[in-house]
Structure formats: C-alpha cells, structure tokens
Design a protein around this motif. Sequence first.
Motif, mmCIF file in Angstrom:
data_model
loop_
_atom_site.group_PDB
_atom_site.id
_atom_site.type_symbol
_atom_site.label_atom_id
_atom_site.label_comp_id
_atom_site.label_asym_id
_atom_site.label_seq_id
_atom_site.Cartn_x
_atom_site.Cartn_y
_atom_site.Cartn_z
ATOM 1 N N VAL A 5 0.973 -1.419 0.110
ATOM 2 C CA VAL A 5 -0.091 0.009 0.034
ATOM 3 C C VAL A 5 1.061 1.119 0.030
ATOM 4 O O VAL A 5 1.763 1.302 0.889
ATOM 5 N N SER A 6 0.658 2.243 -0.950
ATOM 6 C CA SER A 6 1.541 3.132 -0.636
ATOM 7 C C SER A 6 0.735 4.381 -0.492
ATOM 8 O O SER A 6 -0.466 4.754 -0.648
ATOM 9 N N LEU A 7 1.147 5.255 0.555
ATOM 10 C CA LEU A 7 0.399 6.533 0.808
ATOM 11 C C LEU A 7 1.043 7.777 0.431
ATOM 12 O O LEU A 7 2.309 7.540 0.393
ATOM 13 N N PRO A 8 0.426 8.599 0.195
ATOM 14 C CA PRO A 8 1.113 9.971 -0.399
ATOM 15 C C PRO A 8 1.969 10.598 0.708
ATOM 16 O O PRO A 8 1.763 10.592 1.761
ATOM 17 N N LEU A 9 2.929 11.516 -0.014
ATOM 18 C CA LEU A 9 3.745 11.998 0.893
ATOM 19 C C LEU A 9 3.694 13.500 0.294
ATOM 20 O O LEU A 9 3.290 14.036 -0.567
ATOM 21 N N GLU A 63 -7.492 8.133 8.589
ATOM 22 C CA GLU A 63 -7.838 7.860 7.555
ATOM 23 C C GLU A 63 -6.739 6.923 6.643
ATOM 24 O O GLU A 63 -7.040 6.099 5.774
ATOM 25 N N GLN A 64 -5.514 6.971 7.234
ATOM 26 C CA GLN A 64 -4.721 6.000 6.918
ATOM 27 C C GLN A 64 -5.004 4.591 7.047
ATOM 28 O O GLN A 64 -4.845 3.587 6.233
ATOM 29 N N LEU A 65 -5.366 4.527 8.229
ATOM 30 C CA LEU A 65 -5.634 3.110 8.903
ATOM 31 C C LEU A 65 -6.839 2.518 7.785
ATOM 32 O O LEU A 65 -6.964 1.495 7.485
ATOM 33 N N GLU A 66 -7.745 3.217 7.788
ATOM 34 C CA GLU A 66 -9.030 2.997 6.899
ATOM 35 C C GLU A 66 -8.784 2.390 5.591
ATOM 36 O O GLU A 66 -9.186 1.541 5.080
ATOM 37 N N TYR A 67 -7.813 3.315 5.147
ATOM 38 C CA TYR A 67 -7.314 2.962 3.475
ATOM 39 C C TYR A 67 -6.536 1.800 3.347
ATOM 40 O O TYR A 67 -6.921 1.089 2.571
ATOM 41 N N VAL A 68 -5.677 1.643 4.127
ATOM 42 C CA VAL A 68 -4.853 0.511 4.632
ATOM 43 C C VAL A 68 -5.522 -0.836 4.725
ATOM 44 O O VAL A 68 -5.342 -1.595 3.848
ATOM 45 N N GLN A 69 -6.571 -0.663 5.463
ATOM 46 C CA GLN A 69 -7.332 -2.010 5.816
ATOM 47 C C GLN A 69 -8.164 -2.273 4.575
ATOM 48 O O GLN A 69 -8.371 -3.493 4.214
ATOM 49 N N LYS A 70 -8.751 -1.201 3.964
ATOM 50 C CA LYS A 70 -9.715 -1.727 2.539
ATOM 51 C C LYS A 70 -8.847 -2.169 1.418
ATOM 52 O O LYS A 70 -9.414 -3.183 0.928
ATOM 53 N N LEU A 101 -21.600 -17.153 -6.816
ATOM 54 C CA LEU A 101 -20.780 -16.432 -5.936
ATOM 55 C C LEU A 101 -21.066 -14.853 -6.328
ATOM 56 O O LEU A 101 -21.122 -14.225 -7.399
ATOM 57 N N GLU A 102 -21.642 -14.362 -5.170
ATOM 58 C CA GLU A 102 -21.840 -12.823 -5.080
ATOM 59 C C GLU A 102 -20.933 -12.168 -4.289
ATOM 60 O O GLU A 102 -20.822 -12.485 -3.050
ATOM 61 N N GLY A 103 -20.061 -11.206 -4.805
ATOM 62 C CA GLY A 103 -19.199 -10.637 -3.986
ATOM 63 C C GLY A 103 -19.586 -9.068 -3.902
ATOM 64 O O GLY A 103 -20.115 -8.562 -4.974
ATOM 65 N N GLY A 104 -19.181 -8.430 -2.875
ATOM 66 C CA GLY A 104 -19.309 -6.992 -2.721
ATOM 67 C C GLY A 104 -18.388 -6.311 -3.935
ATOM 68 O O GLY A 104 -17.415 -7.116 -4.504
ATOM 69 N N ASP A 105 -18.261 -5.287 -3.941
ATOM 70 C CA ASP A 105 -17.527 -4.418 -4.951
ATOM 71 C C ASP A 105 -16.175 -4.372 -4.233
ATOM 72 O O ASP A 105 -15.792 -3.815 -3.039
ATOM 73 N N ALA A 106 -15.102 -4.847 -4.754
ATOM 74 C CA ALA A 106 -13.849 -5.118 -4.224
ATOM 75 C C ALA A 106 -12.719 -4.060 -5.171
ATOM 76 O O ALA A 106 -11.566 -4.431 -4.910
ATOM 77 N N SER A 107 -13.363 -3.003 -5.490
ATOM 78 C CA SER A 107 -12.473 -2.148 -6.104
ATOM 79 C C SER A 107 -11.878 -1.265 -4.936
ATOM 80 O O SER A 107 -12.336 -1.176 -4.002
ATOM 81 N N ASP A 108 -10.694 -0.982 -5.234
ATOM 82 C CA ASP A 108 -9.775 -0.366 -4.249
ATOM 83 C C ASP A 108 -10.288 1.120 -3.988
ATOM 84 O O ASP A 108 -10.768 1.966 -4.931
ATOM 85 N N PRO A 109 -10.302 1.613 -2.690
ATOM 86 C CA PRO A 109 -10.651 3.096 -2.496
ATOM 87 C C PRO A 109 -9.890 3.982 -3.246
ATOM 88 O O PRO A 109 -8.733 3.698 -3.506
ATOM 89 N N ALA A 110 -10.420 5.350 -3.456
ATOM 90 C CA ALA A 110 -9.864 6.462 -4.061
ATOM 91 C C ALA A 110 -8.429 6.604 -3.022
ATOM 92 O O ALA A 110 -8.761 6.634 -1.884
#
Length: 152
Positions: A5-9, A63-70, A101-110
């Motif tokens: 996961v890359s976080l913005p600097l 915000e970072q935690l939520e992003y990384v977890q997602k 198989l029905e999956g939720g939306d597994a697209s990555d967060p913005a």
Amino acid sequence: MEISVSLPLDEGFLRRECPSCERQFKWFNGDTDNKPEDAEAVERYYCPYCGEPAAPDSWWTPEQLEYVQKIGLNAVTRRVRDELGDSMRALEKTGLLSVSLEGGDASDPAPISEPQDMVMVEPPCHYYEPIKIAEDWTEPVHCIVCGRAYVI
Ligand SMILES: [Zn+2]
Ligand SMILES: [Zn+2]
C-alpha cells in the motif's frame, strides 16, 4: 501473499497522528541525506506537541488506517473469490452443486490526498529528523527522536 500500500507524501513527509493527544504532524519518511551512519536506532518516537512516546507503528491517522485496511481486505477478498470460484466450478461440473458467487464491490478506495501544509522545523538535537507541525503551534516542540523540547 504480499500486499503493498503506498501512502501519499508531502515532499517526503508522511502525515502522522499522535495516539495520545490526537494532534497531527508529519515526519520525514525514511532517512534524510544528512542522517549520520551511526545514528541510533529508534524504538519509540515522541509526539512533537505533547511529548508522549509511542512505538513507531502507532502513529497512523484514522484515514490512513481505513485506507490500508480496505486495500488489504480487498486483496484478500479477491484472492478468496478466485480460489473459491475455481473449486466451486469444479464441483458444479459434477452436477452435484449449483452455486452463484456474489461478491461485494472489491474495487480499491480512491487514494488519499496529502496537501502541502504545515511548517517544517528541525530539532537542534537531532537535526537530521525534520518534521512538519501545525502552522498555529506556538508552544515548544518536542524532538521526535529524544523527546527534548525546543523553542521555535
Ligand atoms: Zn501528542
Ligand atoms: Zn533530539
């Protein structure tokens, strides 16, 4: 499996939040060019505002935690769905089972954005560990390496 996961600097600075006072600052991500070879390893960092120490991995912003977890959860979800899908299809071929198989939306967060804010300060005691602190902070600042307070 490895998930990166890359976080913005902000020009090399990573936003951090103190687990004690919940104020935010930024520390330099990685080593600065003028860090001496013999600089001591850091086991805990000190909050520049309240001076409370905490382990290096306890400074995530919500915000970072939520992003990384997602991102992590999505990677796992995709992997499980792929593997489950394969074995399900094998079973379906036998005619013994019908599944969908029905999956939720597994697209990555913005990606989260990192504004260029705060002011850079360099502690006199550990000049190679610059940080960025809130513009309106007027009280002494603690060095994140040794916790010593200095006036800016
Ligand atoms: Zn603090
Ligand atoms: Zn210091």
